[in-house]
Design a protein around this motif. Sequence first.
Motif, short mmCIF file in Angstrom:
data_model
loop_
_atom_site.label_atom_id
_atom_site.label_comp_id
_atom_site.label_asym_id
_atom_site.label_seq_id
_atom_site.Cartn_x
_atom_site.Cartn_y
_atom_site.Cartn_z
N ARG A 176 0.79 -1.11 0.13
CA ARG A 176 0.12 -0.07 -0.17
C ARG A 176 0.92 1.23 -0.09
NH1 ARG A 176 -1.70 1.61 5.66
NH2 ARG A 176 -0.08 0.58 6.85
N PRO A 177 0.54 2.37 -0.47
CA PRO A 177 1.06 3.56 -0.55
C PRO A 177 1.51 4.26 0.70
CG PRO A 177 -1.25 4.05 -1.17
CD PRO A 177 -1.17 2.55 -1.22
N ARG B 53 -9.55 5.42 0.89
CA ARG B 53 -8.51 5.99 -0.07
C ARG B 53 -9.07 6.99 -0.95
NH1 ARG B 53 -4.52 2.54 -2.00
NH2 ARG B 53 -4.70 1.61 -0.20
N LEU B 54 -10.21 7.25 -1.26
CA LEU B 54 -10.56 8.33 -2.12
C LEU B 54 -10.59 9.76 -1.48
CD1 LEU B 54 -13.32 6.51 -4.21
CD2 LEU B 54 -10.93 7.23 -4.88
N THR B 55 -11.01 9.61 0.00
CA THR B 55 -11.27 10.94 0.74
C THR B 55 -9.86 11.19 1.52
OG1 THR B 55 -12.29 9.55 2.58
CG2 THR B 55 -13.75 10.36 0.94
N GLU C 116 -0.58 11.52 -4.50
CA GLU C 116 0.66 10.92 -4.48
C GLU C 116 0.79 9.42 -4.65
OE1 GLU C 116 2.53 14.20 -1.27
OE2 GLU C 116 1.83 12.11 -0.75
N ALA C 117 -0.39 8.78 -4.66
CA ALA C 117 -0.25 7.22 -4.47
C ALA C 117 -0.26 6.64 -5.81
CB ALA C 117 -1.52 6.76 -3.80
N TYR C 118 -0.48 7.18 -6.83
CA TYR C 118 -0.62 6.63 -8.29
C TYR C 118 0.30 7.32 -9.27
CZ TYR C 118 -4.55 4.35 -5.86
OH TYR C 118 -5.05 3.66 -4.95
N LEU C 119 1.88 7.43 -9.03
CA LEU C 119 2.64 8.42 -9.87
C LEU C 119 3.68 7.17 -10.71
CD1 LEU C 119 3.40 11.17 -7.55
CD2 LEU C 119 1.72 11.16 -9.33
N SER C 120 4.19 6.35 -10.00
CA SER C 120 5.03 5.51 -10.58
C SER C 120 4.54 4.30 -11.45
CB SER C 120 6.19 4.73 -9.64
OG SER C 120 5.54 4.21 -8.53
N GLY C 121 5.26 3.53 -12.09
CA GLY C 121 4.65 2.41 -12.82
C GLY C 121 4.32 1.17 -11.87
N ASP C 122 5.17 1.02 -10.63
CA ASP C 122 4.47 0.21 -9.55
C ASP C 122 3.31 0.42 -9.01
OD1 ASP C 122 6.96 -1.15 -10.10
OD2 ASP C 122 7.91 -0.39 -8.44
N ASP C 123 3.13 1.71 -8.97
CA ASP C 123 1.46 2.26 -8.41
C ASP C 123 0.57 1.73 -9.26
OD1 ASP C 123 3.02 3.25 -6.14
OD2 ASP C 123 3.20 5.25 -6.96
#
Length: 641
Positions: A287-288, A380-382, A312-319
Amino acid sequence: MFYPLRERISTWTTSQQTAEEETELIQRKRIQDLPLLRAAKENDIHLLKQLLEDKNCDPFQRGAVGETALHVAVQHENLEAAEILLDEAPQLINQPMTSDLYQGEHILTFAACVGDIEIVKILLDHGANLHAKDSWGNTILHILVLQPSKSLLCQMLDFLLSKDGGKTLIDIPNARGLTPLKMAASEGNVTMFQHLIQKKRKIQWTYGPAATMMYDISECDSMEDHKSVLELIATSSKSQAHKILNVPPVKELLQKKWQNVGRPYTWFLTAVYILYMICVSLCCAHRPLKPREDNVTNQRDITIYVQKTLKEAYLSGDDRLRLVGEIISVVGAFILLLSELSQAYIFGLKYFISHNFWRDPFNIIRICYSCMILVILGMRLTDADGEVVPMSAALVLGWCYIMYFARGFQMLGPFTIIIRKMAASDLLKFCWLMAVVVCGYSLALYVTFQTVDPQALGAFYSYTMTLISTYCLFSNLLNGPANYTIDNPAMYSPLYSSFCVIAFLLMFNLLIAMMGDTQSAMAKKKEELWKAEISGATVKMEQTFPKSHWFCSESSGNDFKETRYISLEEKKWHPFHLEEASGSSSDDESDEDVPPQNSQERNPNLDPYQEIREDITDRAEDRGNVDHNDNEIWEEELFEF
C-alpha cells in the motif's frame, strides 16, 4: 434487545399450546352436547338411526372445529356408524371440515390417516373424490406423507394408487409446487420417499439374481426442475432429510452430478479465489506509504511511515500496477456482495436473515469482507487515515473464507462443517459468557486502581485500557501486571486470583467440553451433512452457470418420452444352503429321490433363451409393485427406445 423477542416467542408458544388445549376441550364438550356427533363417536347404531329418521335432526351439523358426524365416525374407526351416515345422508361424503385451525380436511383423508382400509373402500364406493385438494392444494398422498405411522400408511398408499385409474394422483403438486415425492424429501420421510420412488421404477432387464431397474428421476434432477428433490434436501432444516441422499437413485444421481458439475466448478472457483486473495494481499502489503515528516511528540508513538495522499499514491509504474490489483480487489468484493443481495432479493429479506444468514457463517464473512473492501475504497478516495483497520479485518476474513471452498474436498469438507457448527453455537455462547466476565472484572479493576498513580501500573490507568487489559488477561495474551517497587491495592490480589480461576480453569474447560460434545455428535452424521453440502453446491452451480459452460455436459440420466431415467443394477442373491452343495445327505437315497433337472439340462436342443424368458416372466410376476399392463406398455416403449 433479545429479551423482548424471547419473551414474545415464549408467549406465542404458550398461547398456541393453550389455544390447542382449549379447542380440544371445546370439541369434546360440543360432541357431548350434540346427540348425532355423540352417537357417531360411540358407534351407537340404534340412536344414530333414530336421529337420522327424525326430520328435525340436521345431518350436516358440525362440531367445534367444523367436523361433521361422518368425520367423527371415521376418526374413531366406527365402520357401522359410517355406513349408516352414508346411506341416510350421502351428501356428507364430500363435505370438508371447516375451522380456523385447518380448512379443507376431507373425509377420505381422515380415513386414510387413520389407516382403516375398509372405511376407505366404503367411502370410495359412495363416490368420495380421490383427487380432492385442501386449501393448501394438498391431496390425500400429501397428507399421508406428513403422518408419523410410515409403514402402515405405505400399505394405504398402495391401496389408493390401485384405485387411481388415471395414474395421476402421484404426480399432482400442491400449492407450493411439491408433489408427494418432493414433500417426502422436504419433510425427511425416508420410508415414504423410498416407497414412492420405487413406484415409478421400471424393469429394464433381469437374469437370475441380477436386474437392472430404471428409476424416474424427473423430480429428483435439478437440471430441469426448479424445486427438485436435491434442492429441497439441500435447503431442508430437518436432519432426517439428509438420509435420503443415501437412498437409490438419489445417491447415484448426486454422485454423477457432483462429478460432472459440482466438483470441477468447486475446484475451479477455489483456484480463482486463491489467486484473487493473493492479489488482495499483495495490494495491501504494498500500500502507498511515505516517511513521516512531522516531529514525534509522544514517546509511546513509534510510527515512522504514514499513508500517501490520493494524488501521490499513483505516480510510478509500480503504483499503476498496484492500481490494477486494487481494481480487481474491488470488483471481486462487489461480486460477492451482489451475490448475497441477490439471494436476499430472491428469498426475501426476512427469510434470508432468519435462515441463510444465521445458519451459514460464510454469508456473514462474505458481507463483512465486501464491506471492509468498500470502506477501504472510501477512505482511499477521501484521504482518510486509519485504513489499516478495515484492511486487516478484510485480510483475515478473506483468507478464512477459503474454508468455504474446502467442502469440495471429501477429506476437508466434513471438518469445515464441524467448525461452522462450533463457531455458530459453542463459540457464540462462550463469547457471551466471556463478555460478562470481562465487563465485570474490568470495572472492578478500574475502581481498584482509580486512586493510584497511573504511571505505576499503566494497564489500568483508564477504563478503555482496563477493558483491553482484562480481555488480554482472559485470553492469556498478557500476564498479570506487577510492579514490585510499589504496594498494590489490597483488592488486587483477590480479584486477580478469582479471575484466574474463572477464566483459565472454568471458562476454557467449559469451552473445550462444549466443543467436544459438538464434535462427537457431528462426527456420527458428518458424511450426511457433507453430502447435503455438495448437493446444495451442485444445485447452485447448475443455477448459476448455463449448461453450455459446464465442464462435462454428460447427462445424469436418459431422456425418454419427456421422462428422465437412470439405470441401476440391483442384485438379490438367494441364501446358500449346504444341502445344495453337498448333494444327498444319505447314501441310501435312490435316484428317484433326486429332484428332476430343469428342462434345459434334460434337452439341450431346446431354445437357449427359453430359460431366460421364463426367469424374467417369473420374477416380474413376483414383484407386487409392477402391474402387468404397465409391463406391456414399458416393453413397447423400451423397444422403441
